[in-house]
Structure formats: C-alpha cells, structure tokens
Enzyme design. Sequence first.
Site, PDB file in Angstrom:
ATOM      1  N   SER A   8       0.832  -1.189   0.000  1.00  0.00           N
ATOM      2  CA  SER A   8       0.000   0.000   0.000  1.00  0.00           C
ATOM      3  C   SER A   8       0.875   1.251   0.000  1.00  0.00           C
ATOM      4  O   SER A   8       1.655   1.468  -0.927  1.00  0.00           O
ATOM      5  CB  SER A   8      -0.963  -0.051   1.197  1.00  0.00           C
ATOM      6  OG  SER A   8      -1.956   0.940   1.105  1.00  0.00           O
ATOM      7  N   GLU A  51      -9.563  -5.230  -4.318  1.00  0.00           N
ATOM      8  CA  GLU A  51      -8.905  -4.168  -3.552  1.00  0.00           C
ATOM      9  C   GLU A  51      -9.888  -3.226  -2.853  1.00  0.00           C
ATOM     10  O   GLU A  51      -9.748  -2.915  -1.674  1.00  0.00           O
ATOM     11  CB  GLU A  51      -8.009  -3.334  -4.478  1.00  0.00           C
ATOM     12  CG  GLU A  51      -6.747  -4.013  -4.942  1.00  0.00           C
ATOM     13  CD  GLU A  51      -5.624  -3.937  -3.911  1.00  0.00           C
ATOM     14  OE1 GLU A  51      -5.851  -3.393  -2.817  1.00  0.00           O
ATOM     15  OE2 GLU A  51      -4.525  -4.436  -4.215  1.00  0.00           O
ATOM     16  N   HIS A 103      -8.006  -5.365   0.119  1.00  0.00           N
ATOM     17  CA  HIS A 103      -6.751  -4.618   0.203  1.00  0.00           C
ATOM     18  C   HIS A 103      -5.976  -5.008   1.458  1.00  0.00           C
ATOM     19  O   HIS A 103      -6.515  -4.968   2.567  1.00  0.00           O
ATOM     20  CB  HIS A 103      -7.058  -3.113   0.228  1.00  0.00           C
ATOM     21  CG  HIS A 103      -5.849  -2.239   0.319  1.00  0.00           C
ATOM     22  ND1 HIS A 103      -4.990  -2.053  -0.735  1.00  0.00           N
ATOM     23  CD2 HIS A 103      -5.349  -1.495   1.347  1.00  0.00           C
ATOM     24  CE1 HIS A 103      -4.010  -1.229  -0.371  1.00  0.00           C
ATOM     25  NE2 HIS A 103      -4.208  -0.881   0.890  1.00  0.00           N
TER      26      HIS A 103
END
Length: 508
Positions: free
Chosen positions: A201, A330, A431
């Site tokens: 991320s 995600e 995610h």
Amino acid sequence: MRTLLALAVLLTACGTATSTQAAPDPAVVRTDAGTVRGSVSGEHRIFQGIRYATAGRWEPPRPAPAWQGVRDATAPGAMCPQVGSPYAPVRSEDEDCLFLNVTTPAEPAKPGARRPVMVWLHGDGALGAGHYSDARRLAAKGTVVVTINYRLGVFGGFGHPGLADGGTYGLQDQTEALRWVRRNAAAFGGDPGNVTVFGISYGASSIGALLTSPGAKGLFHRAIMQSGETMMDMPAGSMVPGLEALPSFMWRPKAEIAALGEAYARQLGCDSLACLRALPVKKILDVPQIMNVFQVYAYGNRVLPQSPDEALRKGRFHRVPVLAGATRDEHRLFVAMNYDIQGKTPNYPKLVREAFGRKAPDILRKYPVNRYKSPSIAWATVLTDRMWARATHEQNTLLARHVPVYGYEFADREAPMFLPLESGFDWGAYHAGDLPYLFEEKDTPLPPAQRALSDQMIGYWTNFARAGDPNGDGLPTWPRASSGTLALEPGKIRVIDYAARHRLGFWK
C-alpha cells in the site's frame, strides 16, 4: 633442547587458550554506531529498536550518533507520532522514533556466504511501525529481514515555503534506513550487495518513489510492490464520499503541499516555521484529519525531482527486477468502511454518475447492480477495476519495457479478515488481505489451505530476494509479466489474463 621444550610449552599454552576461548555471543552484534544485544530464540535472532537515524521536526535524517557500551535491542523503539484509527487504536507522540528491527536465522550463514536482505516498508502513511510485522517465517527461508519506522502523516509529508524538501521526510527516512542497511547488513550475516525493498500500500507507493529518487540509486537491487498506488488517480467520491477527483493518489507538486502547509499553520496559530516547530506534538495531532491530509509525497524538489508516475512513463527509474501486484477485490475494504460498517448503503447509480459523468450509462450497463450481491460490491468492483487494476497493469507494463517484472494477483476470496472490522460484509480478496500470508498474525491464524498458500508465497518472495526470480523447486511456474499474471489462490495458483479479468479493454 631447553629451547625446544620452552617452545613446546608455549605452543601447548597457546593451543589451550585457543581451545577454551569463548565462542562469540550470537545475541551481540557490532554496528557502525555501536554494539547491540538482541535475543536468540529457537530458530531466530531478533534485534529490535536499533536507532538508525535522528531528525529534528521537518529536517532531513542524520545517521545515528555513536554510543558506548552495549545497547539493549530486545524491545521495539518508539513509534512515530500517530493518532490511530478505528481499526488500529494506537497513539504515539514521540518524535524520537527512527528505529529499525532485524530478524535473521539463528544458524550462522555458511563460511563465505551472505544472506539476501529484505527491507520492509509498512503500509498506511498515517499509522504503523516496523515491529508490528513479524518477519520470522521470511527469515526462516534464509534471509535477513529489516523492518523500519519512518515519519508519518504531517511529520513525514508536511510542506511549507520555508522547507526546501518539504513533503518528503518519510521518504528521506526510508532512504537513510537503506543507507544503514548498506553499512551494517554484513554484521548480521546479510549481503549489502543484494537488498530487496518490499512494501504494501503506502509502503509500496514509497517504493515507486524510491525507484525514481536520485538519492536511492544503488541502495537496493530488487523491489516488491504490493498494492501500490504509484500510477493511480482518484475519481470523485472513490476514497471518501464527497471528495473531488484528483489526478494522482500519491503525488503533489511541492507548491501545492507548501500552500496546504501554510493553511494548516494558520489553523495552528502559527505564521513561521519556528512557531510550528515549537508546538507540542499533541496540539498538532489534535487537528482533525491533519495526519491523513499529508499522506502524500511532494515532487519538484531534490528528493523527488519528478512525479514518479510520469518518471515511470518516461522510463526514468533505477533498473532493478520488480515483483508487483494487487489483490482481486482491492476496493471492497474502502467501500465497506465508508458505508456498510456505518450501517449505510451506497447509492450506486448516483456515485457512478458523480465519478464518471457522461460515461456513467456505459459503466452501469457494464457493471449492472443486479449482477452483484449488493450495491457496495458493485461500486467496489467498478473502483477495483478502474483504479487499482488499471494502475497496476500500467505500472507493470511500463517497468517490463526495461527490467524483469513478475506480476501477481492475490485472489484468495476466503482470506481471513485480520483487522478488527465486523459487518457481515463479503470482504473477498481485500486490500492488504495478503499481509498475514507473509507476516505472522498472532490473532488471526491461517486455516490449513491458507497456510499452504502462505508457504508458497513466502517461497516466491524469498526466491525473488535471493536471485531476482521468484521461481524455485516445488512452486508452480511464474512467468514474466509479458506472458501473464500469476493468480495466488489456495490450491490453484495459475496464470491469468489480468487485463481481461478486470475489463481493462473497457476502461482504456
């Protein structure tokens, strides 16, 4: 004769001294700044809270000053200032926070051999710390793993007209940590000439910046980017309801960050940097959203001369092999946090119209709400394809023109939710859902099928760190990105057409 006898006695004494000399303590390591004592447990040596740098508020980091004696390295150092979140209730007000942690196998490397080094950049630019990532399973594969703290939010990304390199302090910390690794890897059995930087991320986006930052050249030799936002823009309302569209998720011109810094300075009652630097940490942290607003990096300065997305498009990046990918679903995490967890249902047609204007009818036909379990899943699928998959595919395609690239999709839709979020929501392959597959999560043990996938992923990641190629004995073949993307799913790792799965022809 007397001389020979004397010599024999002397040699015997020397031999005795040599044979009884104590072996080096594996828990003690001498770094370039001083000696540290970590802990040895089972199959690992772990060193925590090693200071790699110091820095004043909004100043470049400097290498840690030397110390005398042996410093304790059995507990983490202070976290950088942060206020936490509903899913991570942590807080720190300590600016003396530039520490790192090293995990190695307990067994020494073979004579003359050095282990590959993996440097982890945690995700979320407003909270987190290196010690939250338990690297023992990665180290057990014969690697030296370094996890770091770096400045976050307003302390890492703040800009102001009086700051030449404002908006880059977190990135400068990461670069300084890599310099520490270059100087000290060998002391821990690692190879300073074989360093892989990997992150998720915000950490993966930081690697996008490091790939294009002049100061990071030569400090790492491979890169792993998990769910990074290097090439991502933001349609209106995509991350936060009501937020206008932005041309980039991560990168802002230095003038924009400086202007934003001035606005927050006025809110804090300051008209100078000296005033801002004198403020208590608590007063800064208590300004609403100030940590989140500065979760970006500024470009147009010495540290980042150019926006990294544009630099990649022009082929201006450090030539290292790359392993990069995203998760299959995600954006479900973000949609659920904005709506379902709060007991709300998104108005799907309205959101599509606000985000895409005249193109909305085509999108609603391509992604009809009745095809999905809920309006939230429909909206999340649109944004996963449009934002994450499109950006990841563009990134990997651009990189692959110049360096070896291995693309993946984490596709385990049964991945356990390791964050303290409960809503009955279908998270899918959300995610950061791949994080517990690389780092042990004590509160979220993996079921057998997921554990088997975890073993395979750790094998791929450490193979790549070792040789720049994830392939190895007992693992399904992973082709380069030009030949397909590897879908990582329990019991059925396979090559897929990533562009087709995420309708990228439509979004093009």
